[in-house]
Write a protein that holds these residues in place. Structure first.
Motif, mmCIF file in Angstrom:
data_model
loop_
_atom_site.group_PDB
_atom_site.id
_atom_site.type_symbol
_atom_site.label_atom_id
_atom_site.label_comp_id
_atom_site.label_asym_id
_atom_site.label_seq_id
_atom_site.Cartn_x
_atom_site.Cartn_y
_atom_site.Cartn_z
ATOM 1 N N THR A 20 0.827 -1.212 0.000
ATOM 2 C CA THR A 20 0.000 0.000 0.000
ATOM 3 C C THR A 20 0.853 1.249 0.000
ATOM 4 O OG1 THR A 20 -1.789 -1.117 1.176
ATOM 5 C CG2 THR A 20 -1.745 1.282 1.287
ATOM 6 N N SER A 24 1.560 3.648 -3.484
ATOM 7 C CA SER A 24 1.005 5.008 -3.504
ATOM 8 C C SER A 24 2.101 6.052 -3.722
ATOM 9 C CB SER A 24 0.248 5.291 -2.205
ATOM 10 O OG SER A 24 1.110 5.355 -1.077
ATOM 11 N N GLU A 92 -0.530 5.545 3.440
ATOM 12 C CA GLU A 92 -0.873 5.652 2.018
ATOM 13 C C GLU A 92 -0.929 7.134 1.707
ATOM 14 O OE1 GLU A 92 -4.595 4.692 -1.055
ATOM 15 O OE2 GLU A 92 -4.585 3.866 0.984
#
Length: 322
Positions: A20, A24, A92
């Motif tokens: 994650t 990102s 994130e």
């Protein structure tokens, strides 16, 4: 050309967060950045996994756990960026996370660092931190913790950056001797912010830049030990003797309140508080050395410095209450 940014991801057994977070970061709209993955001797296979899944990252493998601040410095030694962006691995980031912060620093030379709006990962309508409120005693608290996000886009001056995510001018970070690896972890963001203030720079929170953080408010005896030791070392290393003397009654009141808090929380907390004071006494030699280093950075008087900090204590955060 856009100035280069070095994103520093300090990892210690962070396997559940890698996909994650790194995915990102790699989707940023900003055109010129590198990602440096610093591993603090993880035991969960996360370093090997990151190397195989994201081979284009730079990797720094430490032989020991150097803590968060030490990990930042290990990454800084390999960084090519004009700006340094430490980022917690359990996050994130929005696609404009970097571009918003870089643009602000480019346009505002009086700003030494900026920090994004950090929202709770599992409740993205609520705030984790809009920077830090830093009390004049060296205690740091998340600004706006648990409050509803107002969707503001207005930059605001804040006492300090959140260690979860910030962007700092490389020159300033190096000038202060890097992140304070002597503190291992705990209060490193307070110390960086305090030193930036001492150097005469402003700090801003930019709500347009967004991070989602897997955060839970908690306190334990080990964390209390590190926070207290590092807080007291910061005060002794940066404030002038006359300021310490004038503020002594206030600092003693704060000290008594923390002692009472520690005793109420139980024997392990009381022992941690005592151990922090003992560790401070053992490290007085290093404190004198840091004092010489930090005083050489000074551009503000102590009065001007303290005016930029907070007089409000968010005790609820010590108790684990939003």
């Amino acid at each position: 050309m856009a100035r280069k940014v070095s994103v520093l991801l300090v990892n210690y057994n962070g396997m559940p967060h890698l996909d994650t977070c790194i995915s990102s970061v790699l989707k940023q709209t900003y055109p010129n950045f590198e990602v440096i993955f610093v591993d603090n001797n993880s035991e969960d296979g996360s370093l090997d996994y990151a190397r195989s899944k994201f081979p284009n990252l730079k990797f720094v493998a430490n032989n020991d756990n150097l803590g968060y601040a030490g990990g930042i410095n290990a990454g800084l030694a390999h960084a090519a960026g004009d700006y340094i962006a430490p980022l917690n691995i359990d996050t994130e980031v929005a696609a404009n996370w970097l571009s918003t912060m870089v643009a602000f620093l480019e346009e505002n030379p009086e700003a030494g660092a900026v920090t994004p709006k950090i929202l709770l990962y599992n409740d993205r309508t609520r705030i984790n931190a809009l920077g830090l409120n830093i009390h004049i005693s060296g205690l740091g608290f998340c600004r706006g913790l648990g409050k509803q996000d107002r969707n503001s886009f207005t930059a605001e001056k804040v006492p300090g950056v959140s260690g979860c995510s910030y962007l700092i001018r490389r020159q300033l970070l190096e000038q202060m001797g890097g992140a304070p690896d002597w503190c291992f972890m705990g209060n490193d963001d307070v110390i960086v912010s305090w030193l930036l203030r001492l150097m005469g720079y402003e700090i801003y929170c930019l709500p347009e830049s967004i991070v989602f953080h897997k955060y839970s408010l908690k306190m334990d005896s080990e964390k209390l030990f590190r926070l207290e030791k590092n807080r007291q070392i910061l005060l002794l290393s940066t404030l002038k003797p006359m300021t310490l003397l004038i503020c002594l009654p206030l600092f003693l009141v704060i000290e008594l309140m923390i002692v009472a808090y520690s005793c109420f929380k139980g024997p392990s907390y009381a022992k941690a508080k005592l151990a922090a004071s003992c560790a401070l006494l053992r490290e007085l030699g290093q404190v004198k050395q840091r004092r010489r280093q930090y005083q050489s950075l000074r551009k503000l008087s102590d009065l001007a410095l303290l005016r930029k900090l907070s007089w409000h204590l968010a005790w609820s955060q010590l108790w684990g209450i939003r």
